[in-house]
Design a protein around this motif. Structure first.
Motif, PDB file in Angstrom:
ATOM      1  N   PHE A 161       0.819  -1.216   0.000  1.00  0.00           N
ATOM      2  CA  PHE A 161       0.000   0.000   0.000  1.00  0.00           C
ATOM      3  C   PHE A 161       0.854   1.268   0.000  1.00  0.00           C
ATOM      4  CE2 PHE A 161      -2.670  -3.091   2.493  1.00  0.00           C
ATOM      5  CZ  PHE A 161      -3.585  -3.356   1.492  1.00  0.00           C
ATOM      6  N   GLY A 162       2.027   1.218  -0.618  1.00  0.00           N
ATOM      7  CA  GLY A 162       2.893   2.389  -0.698  1.00  0.00           C
ATOM      8  C   GLY A 162       3.652   2.694   0.580  1.00  0.00           C
ATOM      9  N   GLY A 163       3.660   1.780   1.540  1.00  0.00           N
ATOM     10  CA  GLY A 163       4.348   2.026   2.806  1.00  0.00           C
ATOM     11  C   GLY A 163       5.074   0.798   3.313  1.00  0.00           C
ATOM     12  N   GLN A 164       5.538   0.892   4.559  1.00  0.00           N
ATOM     13  CA  GLN A 164       6.230  -0.222   5.201  1.00  0.00           C
ATOM     14  C   GLN A 164       5.249  -0.956   6.110  1.00  0.00           C
ATOM     15  OE1 GLN A 164       7.850   3.020   5.393  1.00  0.00           O
ATOM     16  NE2 GLN A 164       8.687   2.382   3.437  1.00  0.00           N
ATOM     17  N   THR A 165       5.405  -2.281   6.136  1.00  0.00           N
ATOM     18  CA  THR A 165       4.541  -3.105   6.980  1.00  0.00           C
ATOM     19  C   THR A 165       5.371  -3.886   7.984  1.00  0.00           C
ATOM     20  OG1 THR A 165       4.604  -4.889   5.351  1.00  0.00           O
ATOM     21  CG2 THR A 165       2.736  -3.377   5.228  1.00  0.00           C
ATOM     22  N   GLU A 166       4.770  -4.141   9.122  1.00  0.00           N
ATOM     23  CA  GLU A 166       5.358  -4.995  10.146  1.00  0.00           C
ATOM     24  C   GLU A 166       4.270  -5.950  10.611  1.00  0.00           C
ATOM     25  OE1 GLU A 166       7.019  -2.805  13.418  1.00  0.00           O
ATOM     26  OE2 GLU A 166       7.915  -1.318  12.081  1.00  0.00           O
ATOM     27  N   GLU A 167       4.632  -7.215  10.728  1.00  0.00           N
ATOM     28  CA  GLU A 167       3.701  -8.224  11.226  1.00  0.00           C
ATOM     29  C   GLU A 167       4.481  -9.128  12.163  1.00  0.00           C
ATOM     30  OE1 GLU A 167       0.370 -11.213   9.341  1.00  0.00           O
ATOM     31  OE2 GLU A 167       0.909  -9.366   8.299  1.00  0.00           O
ATOM     32  N   ASN A 168       4.032  -9.229  13.398  1.00  0.00           N
ATOM     33  CA  ASN A 168       4.743  -9.988  14.433  1.00  0.00           C
ATOM     34  C   ASN A 168       3.845 -11.097  14.960  1.00  0.00           C
ATOM     35  OD1 ASN A 168       7.127  -8.202  14.542  1.00  0.00           O
ATOM     36  ND2 ASN A 168       5.604  -6.705  15.191  1.00  0.00           N
ATOM     37  N   TRP A 169       4.233 -12.367  14.668  1.00  0.00           N
ATOM     38  CA  TRP A 169       3.451 -13.536  15.057  1.00  0.00           C
ATOM     39  C   TRP A 169       4.108 -14.272  16.216  1.00  0.00           C
ATOM     40  CZ3 TRP A 169      -1.285 -15.117  13.779  1.00  0.00           C
ATOM     41  CH2 TRP A 169      -1.898 -14.547  12.654  1.00  0.00           C
TER      42      TRP A 169
END
Length: 161
Positions: free
Chosen positions: A46-54
């Motif tokens: 989406f034009g940005g940075q993502t973080e996903e923490n599982w």
């Protein structure tokens, strides 16, 4: 005629072999079979940075937080869980604005029932995870666009240390 029957027989055997392979490659709907999702993941979407923490599986569930950052500011958050329910798994999530105001109502979640698990895929209805390597995964999400059509959005993640 004999050649046609032989051809149809070989197609049937081939289809049955493929079905057998699919059954063999399909894993039981247990959190232990998807623990490769756990970890801290970073990517772009989406034009940005993502973080996903599982988290690792514990207490019959895995939990995650998601954050999208655009132009140095948080656009939105998600809290996600995958939990064991009635001999299957379900992924549930809630969205939040950058000020933690929820998108869904208090008792509402967005639910993704499990379709199947393989050694490198976890496929839920509307969202799937694909293990590329121990340090890379793709997440595919069905998202409705402004025209009401469903698009599949790919998130490519690299595991951060």
């Amino acid at each position: 005629m004999k050649q046609i029957l032989l051809f149809l027989f070989s197609l049937t055997v081939s289809a049955q072999a493929e079905k057998g392979m699919q059954i063999k490659d399909t894993l039981a709907p247990k959190l232990e079979n998807i623990k490769w999702i756990s970890g801290n993941w970073k990517g772009e979407a989406f034009g940005g940075q993502t973080e996903e923490n599982w988290s690792e599986p514990s207490g019959g569930s895995m939990m995650a937080t998601f954050k999208l950052i655009n132009k140095g500011e948080v656009s939105f958050y998600e809290i996600e869980i995958i939990r064991e329910i009635e001999n299957s798994l379900v992924l549930q999530l809630k969205h939040f604005d950058n000020d933690l105001k929820g998108w869904e109502t208090k008792n509402e979640t967005v639910d993704f029932p499990l379709i199947k698990i393989t050694p490198t895929q976890v496929i839920f209805e509307g969202m799937s995870f694909e293990k590329v390597s121990d340090n890379e995964m793709n997440v595919y999400v069905d998202i409705k666009n402004d025209n009401g059509e469903v698009e599949i959005v790919k998130f490519n993640y690299k595991k951060s240390s």
